[in-house]
Design an enzyme around this catalytic site. Structure first.
Site, short mmCIF file in Angstrom:
data_model
loop_
_atom_site.label_atom_id
_atom_site.label_comp_id
_atom_site.label_asym_id
_atom_site.label_seq_id
_atom_site.Cartn_x
_atom_site.Cartn_y
_atom_site.Cartn_z
N ASP A 1 -1.16 -5.92 -0.08
CA ASP A 1 -1.53 -5.29 1.18
C ASP A 1 -3.03 -5.07 1.25
OD1 ASP A 1 0.65 -4.94 2.85
OD2 ASP A 1 1.27 -3.06 1.92
N GLU B 1 9.46 -3.99 10.40
CA GLU B 1 9.93 -2.74 9.80
C GLU B 1 10.49 -1.79 10.86
OE1 GLU B 1 7.17 -0.99 7.03
OE2 GLU B 1 8.37 0.84 6.80
N ASP C 1 0.83 -1.21 0.00
CA ASP C 1 0.00 0.00 0.00
C ASP C 1 0.87 1.26 0.00
OD1 ASP C 1 0.82 -0.11 2.61
OD2 ASP C 1 -1.18 -0.02 3.51
O1 KIV Z 1 3.61 -1.08 1.50
C1 KIV Z 1 4.77 -1.50 1.46
O2 KIV Z 1 5.52 -1.26 0.50
C2 KIV Z 1 5.25 -2.29 2.60
C3 KIV Z 1 6.71 -2.59 2.69
C4 KIV Z 1 7.48 -1.40 3.11
C5 KIV Z 1 6.98 -3.73 3.60
O3 KIV Z 1 4.48 -2.66 3.42
#
Ligand code: KIV
Length: 272
Positions: free
Chosen positions: A86, A185, A42
């Site tokens: 996501d 993260e 996301d």
């Molecule tokens: O949305 C995204 O790109 C992520 C990564 C930073 C793990 O969740």
């Protein structure tokens, strides 16, 4: 590549690589680079759609981009990287029924094979349990969770013993709820390494040191394309600068050519 392969890779000590993609072009680059997992993160809300946070991206937008990503992958599905999408903000925070409908829609209409969601609050654990029982593999995400930016900011998480204990309990709860892997993260390196040892599922880090089972990066960050580079994710190349130089070169070449018209050029037709 299937979600179950992530634990297999962990057991055999093979490093797992995860890169984000947001359209067919970026997906084909990520596949050709050999990544194991393509994440339709996301983060596309910020990187592609120009929002200040990840919160505004909708389920419909995530679906559209997931479809484009899946179309960009080549070869038989069994040889393609695993596509994880996501779940956007508010698609799983309002109960398990809505989460199953959202995740099911993404898997059914795009070709992705798993979803990722953030946090490990009791409500989120209930959702994960339901998704997994419905046959939808789930990747967890702890530490800096951008959907909680208004509570946590973008700073490094789990800096004191209490919050480190809490994060460990949450990671174990995500594993027990059935997550197939876990993204950590922007947390201290030693905590991420400890969790890599503690958990049997694959631990995939970003800004969490080298002691994880794998690493995930936002592809635009790695290529140096994003205007605001996260401090924990340095660029491999000055991509923005390289693109600008090439494009500026082309623009000025066109202007120079236009500035030297040939004397034999045909007179313009009236009205042109
Ligand atoms: O949305 C995204 O790109 C992520 C990564 C930073 C793990 O969740």
């Amino acid at each position: 590549m299937r979600p179950g392969d992530l634990s297999r890779f962990k057991q055999s000590g093979r490093a797992i690589t995860v890169l984000t993609a947001w359209d067919s072009l970026s997906a084909s680059l990520v596949q050709e680079a050999g990544a194991d997992v393509v994440l339709v993160g996301d983060s596309l809300a910020m990187v592609v759609l120009g929002h200040a946070t990840t919160l505004p991206v909708t389920l419909e937008q995530m679906l559209l981009h997931s479809q484009a990503v899946c179309r960009g992958l080549m070869g038989p599905i069994s040889e393609q990287p695993l596509v994880v999408v996501d779940l956007p903000f508010l698609s799983y925070q309002c109960g398990a029924d809505r989460a199953v409908a959202a995740a099911g829609t993404l898997l059914k209409q795009s070709g992705a094979a798993a979803v990722k969601l953030e946090g490990a609050e009791p409500e989120v654990l209930t959702v994960i349990d339901r998704l997994v029982r419905m046959g939808i593999p789930v990747m967890g995400h702890l530490g800096l969770t951008p959907q909680a930016v208004h509570r946590l900011g973008y700073r490094r998480q789990a800096q004191d013993p209490n919050s480190q204990d809490k994060l460990k309990r949450q990671a174990l709860a995500l594993e027990a709820a059935g997550c197939c892997s876990l993204v950590l993260e922007h947390i201290p390196t030693n905590l991420a390494s400890e969790l890599q040892q503690l958990l049997s599922i694959a631990v995939i880090g970003i800004g969490a040191g080298d002691g994880c089972d794998g690493q995930v990066r936002v592809t635009a960050d790695l290529l140096g394309l994003t205007a605001k580079q996260p401090p924990f994710s340095p660029a491999l190349i000055p991509g923005r600068q390289l693109c600008l130089e090439a494009l500026r070169g082309w623009v000025s070449e066109q202007r120079q050519q236009a500035a030297t018209p040939t004397s034999t050029s045909a007179p313009q037709a009236p009205g042109c």
